[in-house]
Every structure is written in C-alpha cells, then in structure tokens.
Write an enzyme that holds these catalytic residues in place. Sequence first.
Site, PDB file in Angstrom:
ATOM      1  N   ASP A   1       0.871  -1.190   0.000  1.00  0.00           N
ATOM      2  CA  ASP A   1       0.000   0.000   0.000  1.00  0.00           C
ATOM      3  C   ASP A   1       0.902   1.232   0.000  1.00  0.00           C
ATOM      4  OD1 ASP A   1      -2.429   1.533   0.290  1.00  0.00           O
ATOM      5  OD2 ASP A   1      -1.816   1.908   2.355  1.00  0.00           O
ATOM      6  N   SER A   2       0.293   2.387  -0.223  1.00  0.00           N
ATOM      7  CA  SER A   2       1.038   3.641  -0.172  1.00  0.00           C
ATOM      8  C   SER A   2       1.482   3.974   1.256  1.00  0.00           C
ATOM      9  CB  SER A   2       0.174   4.771  -0.720  1.00  0.00           C
ATOM     10  OG  SER A   2      -1.050   4.812  -0.017  1.00  0.00           O
TER      11      SER A   2
ATOM     12  N   CYS B   1      -3.803  -1.111  -2.017  1.00  0.00           N
ATOM     13  CA  CYS B   1      -4.090   0.303  -2.268  1.00  0.00           C
ATOM     14  C   CYS B   1      -5.068   0.432  -3.444  1.00  0.00           C
ATOM     15  CB  CYS B   1      -2.772   0.994  -2.603  1.00  0.00           C
ATOM     16  SG  CYS B   1      -2.913   2.739  -2.938  1.00  0.00           S
TER      17      CYS B   1
ATOM     18  N   GLU C   1      -5.851   9.363   9.568  1.00  0.00           N
ATOM     19  CA  GLU C   1      -4.471   9.273  10.074  1.00  0.00           C
ATOM     20  C   GLU C   1      -4.265  10.148  11.308  1.00  0.00           C
ATOM     21  OE1 GLU C   1      -1.341   9.099   7.235  1.00  0.00           O
ATOM     22  OE2 GLU C   1      -2.373   7.516   6.133  1.00  0.00           O
TER      23      GLU C   1
ATOM     24  N   CYS D   1     -11.270   3.135  -0.776  1.00  0.00           N
ATOM     25  CA  CYS D   1      -9.966   3.627  -0.317  1.00  0.00           C
ATOM     26  C   CYS D   1      -9.635   2.860   0.950  1.00  0.00           C
ATOM     27  CB  CYS D   1     -10.043   5.129  -0.037  1.00  0.00           C
ATOM     28  SG  CYS D   1      -8.562   5.789   0.752  1.00  0.00           S
TER      29      CYS D   1
ATOM     30  N   HIS E   1      -8.440   3.583   3.696  1.00  0.00           N
ATOM     31  CA  HIS E   1      -8.720   4.174   5.009  1.00  0.00           C
ATOM     32  C   HIS E   1     -10.198   4.182   5.389  1.00  0.00           C
ATOM     33  CE1 HIS E   1      -4.686   5.548   4.252  1.00  0.00           C
ATOM     34  NE2 HIS E   1      -4.618   6.223   5.394  1.00  0.00           N
TER      35      HIS E   1
END
Length: 272
Positions: free
Chosen positions: A11-12, A74, A153, A185, A187
Amino acid sequence: MNNSAPIGVFDSGVGGLTVVREIMRQIPNERIVYFGDTARVPYGSKSKETVTRYSRQIIRFLKTQDVKAIVAACNTASAYALDEIEQEMDIPVIGVVKPGARVALDATRNGKIGVIGTEATINSQIYERYIKEHDANAEVIGKACPLFVPLVEEGLLNDPVTDEIAMRYLSGLIDSGIDTLVLGCTHYPLIRETVGRVMGAGVTLVNPAYETARELRGMLEAERMLNETKPELGTNRYRFFVSDAADKFIRFANSIIKYGILSAKLIHIEEY
Ligand code: DGL
C-alpha cells in the site's frame, strides 16, 4: 512454489493494513510480508505514471521476499497500475477494485452504485468500467473524498469534524438515490460508522478489503496454494517493511491490528 511462502501485500502507507487485518482473519495460516510506502504517500494525488512506477518497484522488492502471490491493497495502485502490471507477473496478483466492484453489483437492488475514493481512483473511473462491463445499465456515481485520509491518520474516527466533512462530501450521493456505496480507499473502512450514519440504513456499504481477502482465499484454494499448516510463533509469520518513519507506522498499525506489531524495517525502495 512453496505453499508456506508468504503473501506480499502493499500500500502507499498504513491504510493497507485494513486489508492485512482481513487476510489475518480469513486465512490465518498465511504468512504475510507487508510493504507500506510511507515515504511517498499519498498516491491518491499522483499521476498514473508515477503510481505505476512506484508499484513496480514495490513488487520487485516483494519478489525478493519470495512471496507466492501479491495483493495490491491500495485502491489507487489497483486503479492506476494493476491492469498493466498483471500482464508482466509470473505469480498471481490481486487488487482491491475488482472484488469491490463485484460485490457492489451483487448488493445493489436499484442499479445505482456510489463509489468514494481518492482523486486518482475516482478520476480513473475504474470502478465504473468494471461495473459496467458486468451490467451496462448500472449507474455509477463517483465522489473523491481527499480529506478522509488525513482525518483517519489523525485518529479522528469518531469526531464532529469528520461528521461535518462526511456530510459535505456525501450529500450529493444521498440525493442521487444510490442504494450501495463502495468504500474505495484503504482508510475508509475505519470511518465506516460515520459514513453509514450519514448515508442512512438504506445504503449498503461495500468494504473491498473484506472481499479482497475472500477472493485471495478462493484463488489460493483453487490453485492449491493455501498454507495448510499454521506457522509457529516466532517464525516471521508477519513481517512489515516501510520506506520511512517506521515508529509512526508501528503506532498506527497497532491501532488497526490486534496482532502486536513490534518492528517495521526500513527499505530504500528507490533502489528496486
Ligand atoms: N492507499 C490509498 C488508497 O487506497 C489512500 C492513501 C493515498 O492516497 O495514498 O487509495
């Protein structure tokens, strides 16, 4: 290929751990090597060329770890890079977009599907393409929600600020009459409650992370690649690599995964 070889997941940054969490739950015998590109996150505002180059470097790194399959956790990397990279691979590679699109099609009753994700994922229109390949009459409405990633985050999972932003982003989708919404996404599953509250009970939320782990399991079964024996503790069952800020990664990772991540090794990913 050795069945006890690990699954490579990338993932990023930290978000892909929502996919790791599902793999740990659904196929607990599998070993995992995770790479989070914490030095170059976010991918969601970058170009297709850049995200594809980054993804290739990460896959080259994961292959040095003798992985038996790769999961692009991702959404942005899945959207921009995977079609191209899939052709070059000699081991199975799974992204999160196709499983998410498939389940959305199963879930919808009125054929109106919403997709939320990064600017890159929404601009790529990849969910729309996959969904329409299966049902040309389906209507797909995408909405980029770039502030959700930093809110998650910052740990603002249940917070009035996140509620307010969610109302602004999602009000158009409510008005459009969708009955299914893809959390496109990494998140977003972490603010599922907020999104669900804003959208209302009539809208089914699709979590591609869950579906990707299911698809991975199905693929490993079909190819007879499942690890039948549970790895013993201390056998490097789960290993984590990042390109920057390992301490921050570990702190966030432990808030998502109950496994207890003690270390993450720093990798110079540009060298791959
Ligand atoms: N992992 C990215 C995704 O799922 C979100 C964070 C980023 O923009 O890199 O699209």
